[in-house]
Design a protein around this motif. Structure first.
Motif, PDB file in Angstrom:
ATOM      1  N   PRO A  72      -8.276  -0.012  -3.340  1.00 18.94           N
ATOM      2  CA  PRO A  72      -8.191   1.447  -3.451  1.00 18.94           C
ATOM      3  C   PRO A  72      -7.478   1.846  -4.739  1.00 18.94           C
TER       4      PRO A  72
ATOM      5  N   THR B  36     -13.739   3.086  -7.512  1.00 18.55           N
ATOM      6  CA  THR B  36     -13.431   2.748  -6.106  1.00 18.55           C
ATOM      7  C   THR B  36     -14.695   2.639  -5.261  1.00 18.55           C
TER       8      THR B  36
ATOM      9  N   ASN C 235       0.836  -1.189   0.000  1.00 19.11           N
ATOM     10  CA  ASN C 235       0.000   0.000   0.000  1.00 19.11           C
ATOM     11  C   ASN C 235       0.876   1.246   0.000  1.00 19.11           C
TER      12      ASN C 235
ATOM     13  N   ARG D 221     -16.997  -2.288  -2.909  1.00 17.41           N
ATOM     14  CA  ARG D 221     -16.213  -2.687  -1.733  1.00 17.41           C
ATOM     15  C   ARG D 221     -15.238  -3.821  -2.039  1.00 17.41           C
TER      16      ARG D 221
ATOM     17  N   GLN E 273      -6.597   9.026 -10.745  1.00 15.96           N
ATOM     18  CA  GLN E 273      -7.478   8.546  -9.668  1.00 15.96           C
ATOM     19  C   GLN E 273      -8.948   8.908  -9.866  1.00 15.96           C
TER      20      GLN E 273
END
Length: 284
Positions: free
Chosen positions: A210, A203, A167, A206, A198
């Motif tokens: 990310p 996103t 991450n 669920r 982005q």
């Protein structure tokens, strides 16, 4: 007036009918019909003791009213007859009951049976003790299993963290990791690219990663040639999800970054062609 008891056995019904008939005979009223029986009352002045006796106490003088009835058709009674009947019953009961000596002999005769009963009780106590011991062992095993379960859950969480640790914190300010996994030169350039694409990444679901991890996973596949199964293990998702994310991010990167791709002019390309291409493909 006593009612006839028809639901307490044949003996009770017979006695209650006999008692009701005797009461009616002693009250001796011609206007007293069956419809008046439930509401008919006889006061205590008509009983020697002041109240009627019980149903099965047939020899009692107060089994039916006998005094102050207003007529002479009732024989005068007293408690002497009843007392004599009680004494006869007691004497009869004493004759049928065994003497204390007989009771002792009977107890001695059944001594073996008493010992067997004691053995049976001891066996039951022993079985109960074994059962208690087994229950305690089961409780200890359950407690140990709960501890093992808690430990395994903690290990699983740690492994999950390790699997999904690719991450932002993993790459932050580490240019060497950025170059190895993505091919970009440094951390700042990676952030710029991710921030640029982005807004166009999905996103909301669920089940997806990310935006940062979606771009990282795509660049890792381009840079290192990792399979969808490998990336699925690394990011904790199914390989079909890896394929879907990869296709989506590639399209977004192409549409958002294609203006950064500069194609040189043909004469520049020809000057930089390898010699074999110049020799065999001069018109390229």
């Amino acid at each position: 007036l006593p009612a006839v008891l028809s639901h307490q056995g044949e003996k009770a019904e017979e006695l209650s009918q006999k008692r009701q008939d005797l009461w009616l005979a002693r009250i001796h009223r011609g206007d007293l019909g069956p419809e008046k029986y439930p509401n008919t009352r006889v006061c205590s002045l008509h009983f020697v003791s002041g109240k009627p006796s019980q149903l099965f106490d047939e020899n009692n003088i107060d089994w039916a009213p006998s005094i102050n009835l207003g007529h002479e058709g009732v024989p005068r009674g007293s408690t002497d007859r009843y007392d004599r009947a009680v004494q006869r019953e007691k004497h009869k009961r004493r004759r049928t009951e065994p003497e204390p000596k007989e009771i002792c002999e009977a107890t001695t005769a059944t001594g073996t049976q008493t010992e067997l009963s004691i053995n049976e009780v001891e066996n039951l106590v022993h079985s109960e003790a074994l059962h208690t011991k087994e229950m305690e062992e089961l409780r200890q095993k359950c407690a140990q299993l709960e501890l093992d379960n808690t430990r395994l859950r903690a290990e699983k969480e740690k492994l999950s963290e390790k699997i999904t640790e690719l991450n932002e914190e993993f790459f932050k300010d580490d240019n060497e990791k950025v170059r190895f996994y993505t091919g970009l030169t440094n951390w700042n350039l990676l952030l710029i690219v991710i921030q640029f694409v982005q807004p166009f990444l999905n996103t909301c679901n669920r089940s997806t990663l990310p935006a940062f991890q979606q771009v990282i996973m795509t660049l890792m596949r381009l840079r290192l040639g990792l399979s969808g199964q490998d990336l699925g293990y690394r990011f904790g998702i199914h390989r079909s999800t890896v394929s879907r994310i990869f296709t989506t991010v590639i399209d977004v990167l192409f549409n958002r970054l294609k203006h950064l791709i500069v194609w040189p002019e043909r004469d520049v390309l020809r000057r930089t062609l390898p010699m074999d291409f110049r020799k065999h493909c001069p018109e390229c």
